[in-house]
Design a protein around this motif. Structure first.
Motif, mmCIF file in Angstrom:
data_model
loop_
_atom_site.group_PDB
_atom_site.id
_atom_site.type_symbol
_atom_site.label_atom_id
_atom_site.label_comp_id
_atom_site.label_asym_id
_atom_site.label_seq_id
_atom_site.Cartn_x
_atom_site.Cartn_y
_atom_site.Cartn_z
ATOM 1 N N ILE A 185 36.349 32.588 47.357
ATOM 2 C CA ILE A 185 36.250 33.502 46.230
ATOM 3 C C ILE A 185 36.655 34.923 46.875
ATOM 4 N N VAL A 186 36.365 35.287 48.093
ATOM 5 C CA VAL A 186 36.867 36.432 48.528
ATOM 6 C C VAL A 186 36.954 36.224 50.120
ATOM 7 N N ASP A 187 38.020 36.981 50.452
ATOM 8 C CA ASP A 187 38.518 37.090 51.872
ATOM 9 C C ASP A 187 37.898 37.994 52.595
ATOM 10 N N THR A 188 36.552 37.838 53.221
ATOM 11 C CA THR A 188 35.953 38.563 54.021
ATOM 12 C C THR A 188 36.185 38.456 55.447
ATOM 13 N N GLU A 189 36.942 37.311 55.729
ATOM 14 C CA GLU A 189 37.028 36.854 57.386
ATOM 15 C C GLU A 189 37.744 38.247 57.839
ATOM 16 N N VAL A 215 21.676 38.477 52.094
ATOM 17 C CA VAL A 215 22.221 39.866 51.843
ATOM 18 C C VAL A 215 23.547 39.773 51.770
ATOM 19 N N THR A 216 24.354 38.998 52.460
ATOM 20 C CA THR A 216 25.999 39.330 52.231
ATOM 21 C C THR A 216 26.641 38.651 50.880
ATOM 22 N N ILE A 217 25.744 37.823 50.554
ATOM 23 C CA ILE A 217 26.246 36.864 49.306
ATOM 24 C C ILE A 217 25.920 38.139 48.069
ATOM 25 N N GLU A 218 24.851 38.559 48.102
ATOM 26 C CA GLU A 218 24.145 39.645 47.307
ATOM 27 C C GLU A 218 25.245 40.830 47.173
ATOM 28 N N ARG A 219 25.540 41.263 48.483
ATOM 29 C CA ARG A 219 26.420 42.345 48.503
ATOM 30 C C ARG A 219 27.836 41.978 47.726
ATOM 31 N N ILE A 220 28.409 40.976 47.855
ATOM 32 C CA ILE A 220 29.723 40.564 47.412
ATOM 33 C C ILE A 220 29.423 40.358 45.912
ATOM 34 N N PHE A 221 28.501 39.341 45.504
ATOM 35 C CA PHE A 221 28.335 39.450 43.963
ATOM 36 C C PHE A 221 28.112 40.585 43.276
ATOM 37 N N ASN A 222 27.188 41.819 43.934
ATOM 38 C CA ASN A 222 27.166 42.862 43.224
ATOM 39 C C ASN A 222 28.487 43.764 43.173
ATOM 40 N N GLY A 270 43.820 34.581 41.649
ATOM 41 C CA GLY A 270 43.541 33.705 40.683
ATOM 42 C C GLY A 270 42.029 33.001 40.381
ATOM 43 N N VAL A 271 41.174 33.275 41.604
ATOM 44 C CA VAL A 271 39.959 32.733 41.426
ATOM 45 C C VAL A 271 39.098 33.296 40.148
ATOM 46 N N GLU A 272 39.125 34.651 39.920
ATOM 47 C CA GLU A 272 38.287 35.125 39.123
ATOM 48 C C GLU A 272 38.540 34.416 37.385
ATOM 49 N N ASP A 273 40.086 34.327 37.382
ATOM 50 C CA ASP A 273 40.491 33.673 36.196
ATOM 51 C C ASP A 273 39.830 32.182 36.088
ATOM 52 N N LEU A 274 39.831 31.420 37.133
ATOM 53 C CA LEU A 274 39.114 29.955 37.232
ATOM 54 C C LEU A 274 37.888 29.902 36.902
ATOM 55 N N ILE A 275 37.202 30.797 37.639
ATOM 56 C CA ILE A 275 35.412 31.101 37.393
ATOM 57 C C ILE A 275 35.335 31.353 35.888
#
Length: 218
Positions: free
Chosen positions: A13-17, A115-122, A91-96
């Motif tokens: 979904i996101v490249d936080t690597e 906490v990281t999931i919430e940060r990204i989803f927010n 392209g992932v937002e369009d697919l979602i």
């Protein structure tokens, strides 16, 4: 027929690597340890807790695992909040949105902390699309153990044969297959030293998928 799509987050979904890499390496410098690229690549798909369990044993670190995790998490959070050039993968937002608008149930199953999931989803306003979010920190064993995907299917109230997983890591793909769930491997230019041979299908861009393609996977 597929009823539920289970998404991994980092690298899908996101490249936080790059943010994780920066935080880990800052911490490695503080700990005065050298972690090889091969060892670092093997961490992909693991929870931070499991990674530091491995590091503590390999390098005989003095601090306990919760302390090590907290230090790294703080380094990550500071870097994440200051990083402006962080985007959803192409392209992932369009697919979602396509899957959601057609009634497909979406579940997140990520090795990241809650906490990281919430940060990204927010940050990216993703809460509205997903019925459940499952974090790897809630399980004693990380991917490639299948527990996180079995829990995601259970929360979705969907038999595993009616689920698919989208993953970008060797460990994640193995976890999906161990859970007996159809797995799409996402092999992007962000992926490094990952094995996609066990995936049921491999894509390199999300425009290769849409609701009708996924719905009819058998």
């Amino acid at each position: 027929m597929i009823q539920t799509v289970i998404f991994d987050m980092d690298g899908v979904i996101v490249d936080t690597e790059p943010v994780h890499h920066y935080a880990y390496n800052q911490h490695f410098k503080q700990l005065n340890i050298i972690v090889s690229p091969e060892m670092y690549a093997s961490f992909t798909g693991n929870s931070t807790k499991n990674i530091y369990e491995r590091l503590k044993e390999a390098y005989n670190l003095e601090d306990d695992v919760p302390t090590l995790v907290e230090i790294k998490r703080n380094l990550f959070n500071d870097a994440f909040d200051n990083k402006e050039d962080l985007y959803l993968l192409d392209g992932v937002e369009d697919l979602i949105k396509d899957l959601y608008s057609n009634g497909m149930q979406l579940v997140l199953a990520s090795s990241s902390a809650n906490v990281t999931i919430e940060r990204i989803f927010n940050r990216f306003n993703l809460h509205q699309y997903f019925t459940h979010k499952v974090s790897g920190e809630d399980f004693p064993k990380s991917k490639p153990h299948p527990a996180i995907f079995l829990k995601a299917a259970e929360l979705a109230q969907t038999p595993v044969e009616n689920c698919i997983v989208i993953e970008d890591s060797t460990n994640g793909i193995q976890a999906a297959k161990s859970a007996e769930i159809y797995c799409i491997g996402y092999d992007s230019f962000h992926s490094k030293m990952q094995d996609y041979s066990k995936a049921d299908r491999v894509i390199s861009h999300f425009n290769e998928l849409d609701f009708n393609t996924i719905k009819n996977i058998k």
